[in-house]
Motif scaffolding. Structure first.
Motif, PDB file in Angstrom:
ATOM      1  N   LYS A   4     -15.021  45.197  51.217  1.00  0.00           N
ATOM      2  CA  LYS A   4     -14.361  46.452  50.839  1.00  0.00           C
ATOM      3  C   LYS A   4     -13.040  46.169  50.113  1.00  0.00           C
ATOM      4  N   ALA A   5     -12.303  45.187  50.605  1.00  0.00           N
ATOM      5  CA  ALA A   5     -11.035  44.830  49.953  1.00  0.00           C
ATOM      6  C   ALA A   5     -11.291  44.266  48.555  1.00  0.00           C
ATOM      7  N   ILE A   6     -12.301  43.413  48.451  1.00  0.00           N
ATOM      8  CA  ILE A   6     -12.629  42.828  47.139  1.00  0.00           C
ATOM      9  C   ILE A   6     -13.042  43.930  46.159  1.00  0.00           C
ATOM     10  N   GLU A   7     -13.832  44.887  46.643  1.00  0.00           N
ATOM     11  CA  GLU A   7     -14.236  45.999  45.776  1.00  0.00           C
ATOM     12  C   GLU A   7     -13.016  46.797  45.313  1.00  0.00           C
ATOM     13  N   THR A   8     -12.052  46.943  46.204  1.00  0.00           N
ATOM     14  CA  THR A   8     -10.826  47.661  45.840  1.00  0.00           C
ATOM     15  C   THR A   8     -10.094  46.943  44.705  1.00  0.00           C
TER      16      THR A   8
END
Lengths: 384, 384
Positions: free
Chosen positions: B214-218
């Motif tokens: 999720k952080a990487i997608e952000t």
């Protein structure tokens, strides 16, 4: 005799082979990063960094920070560039392009002076560019590790000072510091960024940089805040000054082991006059380049005056693939690097000859590498 | 028996004492950063980092980069913050404030949930803050090295997920990873940043971090470019993925020696179940805290549930000055750290008990330190 276990000689343009004493310093027992013994060692290391740059100007400032050479680019971009500032980038290959990419992240308006692969921009065209626009910084990759092209700094900096005296002269010295001459004060440079693992001869992990008083003043007089926290020179400056004055200080934890190893490497590098060190690198480089020529091979850097002294980028014969030759060399105990410049990537290999492999008369690895190169080319049918 | 030269035991909250095998790995002979042996070792180290975070989620990504723990803050700020994004910072002391300062550099609109020195913000007030505003990230300093205050992550993250499911949960684990439990997947964390020189037990010089999918997608879906070059996760991600898949790759030169040492340290840390490692740190911490209490001294972290297990911050008696006690301890072969939290700086000292000093039954340094503390307080007239 080396006390290291037998291993293939690392003759890539960094990391290089290391001296036993340097590797022993890497295994230094733990110590507090603010304890008196480490503070003294760090302070001494900073002072030796000044000597490495042949600098006595008290307004100039060394920085030794955990990171890689690439972090040095961020130190330039985050501190010296404000959004829209113009940067003139002298382009000698992969690493000049990388530096430009980094400067753009911090808002630089980048103009290139390009040159064909294997050569470097010449003074008249650089001067013409400087006359056409106000540049806050000019960047030059002293040795572009991708091509082995050496840039000339002394006449360049004089020309910049005459043509555009406000422009800061920034040098990427990752593959040049400690094997090519740099007279920081005399030439009027404003920043040199480098790393520990090339000619300095300390394992990778330290970003080492040197800024003029004028560069520091430029950071202090920014209209906008410095665009990084970790790479902010103003966060590090009091720390470096305190350590050099033997006072403990904290911004982020330094690596005592890497700093001890750098201390050992710099003591070795400064144990003889730097002029002798540079001359020895030229002597060994000449030997390598003569051997390459004797094998009928050409260098990526075409003109003698554009050829680095700590590495040689060698075009392979059409009949020889790097992917075949490099493993043969590796089996023979010699590690060379493949190509990295995108226009010529599969066509050449890179031979690093820096640091202890050059300076220690008991190290046979340069001669062994030349012999292995010849044997490898024979095995692949190029030489009979 | 240690093969290290006799030296004062470093019992500060990082850097810590190192195991012999780890220090030997620091002196590893040179190798190419893209050669097969090092690529395999780096890949294995990345995979072990997943295990350290008890994570099996393939979308999560470890990063091992030359730098200090502080660089991890920039990795959060430069990648997850865009100008004007809101950050909720749970403030437990010096290092929470530092993290906030870093986030502000990247344009964060920071709101603090504060707590008195020696305690931590409580769930109801954190929840109230989350209900009052949309926060892109919430940051928590798992152990604030300045106070020895431990923050609770499991219930916190559950509450954040229920109250504000879009908010990314960011943990500063510099002084907690490898001595306090972190169940990254199970607790639904989005990033933990840490460093090599604390409970992990490898010398300083590596920034180690772990990001959720999720952080990487952000990061990937930012409206504006990532605000750093060196700290840009998108520059590093293909490199880390390639190394873990045993393919050479280059963005910036890693430190083979530090990565070898981290490999050794992680193998040691993972050689017994992590639950046993955490239990052993709690057992030794309990012993230290009981000894402190027996000496009539109070901890900075007031409540038992707020006390870290890898360090103890100890208030000194009014009659004892840290500037007198610390040199006495140092002479007795024990290095403690002084205070660093600005509100109470001269009034306390810090005792680190992490890593090999805790885990190796042949290491006498924790018991020696307790004895030295008692002797020092006696010498200064506090104990009779």
């Amino acid at each position: 005799m080396s006390s290291q276990p037998p291993h293939a000689a690392v003759l890539i343009p960094g990391p290089i082979e290391f001296d036993d004493a340097v590797l022993q310093s890497m295994g230094h027992y733990s110590e507090s990063h603010v304890g008196p013994a480490f503070v003294a060692a760090f302070g001494e290391t900073l002072t030796m960094t000044r000597q490495l740059f042949q600098s006595t100007d008290p307004s100039a400032q060394p920085f030794i920070v955990s990171g890689s050479g690439t972090l040095g680019w961020d130190m330039i971009g985050a501190n010296l560039i404000e959004k829209g500032d113009s940067a003139l980038v002298l382009n000698t290959g992969y690493f000049s392009n990388g530096f430009a990419d980094c400067l753009k992240v911090y808002g630089a308006d980048v103009t290139f002076v390009n040159a064909p692969v294997g050569s470097r921009p010449q003074l008249p065209e650089i001067q013409a560019a400087l006359k056409g626009k106000n540049y806050k910084i000019i960047t030059v990759t002293h040795v572009d590790t991708s091509t082995g092209v050496l840039s000339e700094l002394k006449n360049l900096s004089r020309m910049v000072q005459e043509t555009s005296p406000e422009t800061l002269i920034i040098v990427d010295g990752v593959c040049s510091v400690a094997c090519e001459e740099i007279a920081f004060d005399e030439w009027g440079l404003d920043a040199v960024v480098t790393a520990s693992q090339k000619a300095i001869g300390c394992p990778a992990g330290l970003s080492i940089s040197y800024f003029s008083g004028k560069a520091i003043e430029t950071v202090k007089s920014r209209k906008t805040p410095v665009a990084s926290y970790f790479a902010n020179l103003l966060n590090w400056m009091p720390i470096m000054q305190n350590y050099e004055n033997k006072k403990p200080s904290y911004f982020a934890t330094p690596s005592p082991q890497l700093v001890r190893a750098l201390n050992t490497a710099l003591k070795q590098a400064l144990s003889t006059p730097l002029s002798e060190r540079f001359a020895k690198h030229k002597e060994v480089s000449d030997k390598v380049k003569e051997a390459v020529s004797d094998l009928g091979l050409k260098q990526v850097a075409g003109n003698v005056e554009d050829q680095a002294h700590g590495m040689t980028a060698i075009y392979l014969p059409d009949s020889v693939k790097a992917t075949e030759l490099l493993p043969i060399l590796s089996k023979a105990g010699v590690v060379f690097a493949g190509g990295i410049h995108k226009e010529i990537q599969p066509k050449y290999i890179r031979f690093g000859h820096m640091g202890v492999s050059v300076m220690d008369p008991n190290r046979p690895e340069i001669d062994n590498a030349i012999a292995a190169l010849k044997a490898g080319l024979t095995q692949l049918g190029y030489l009979v």
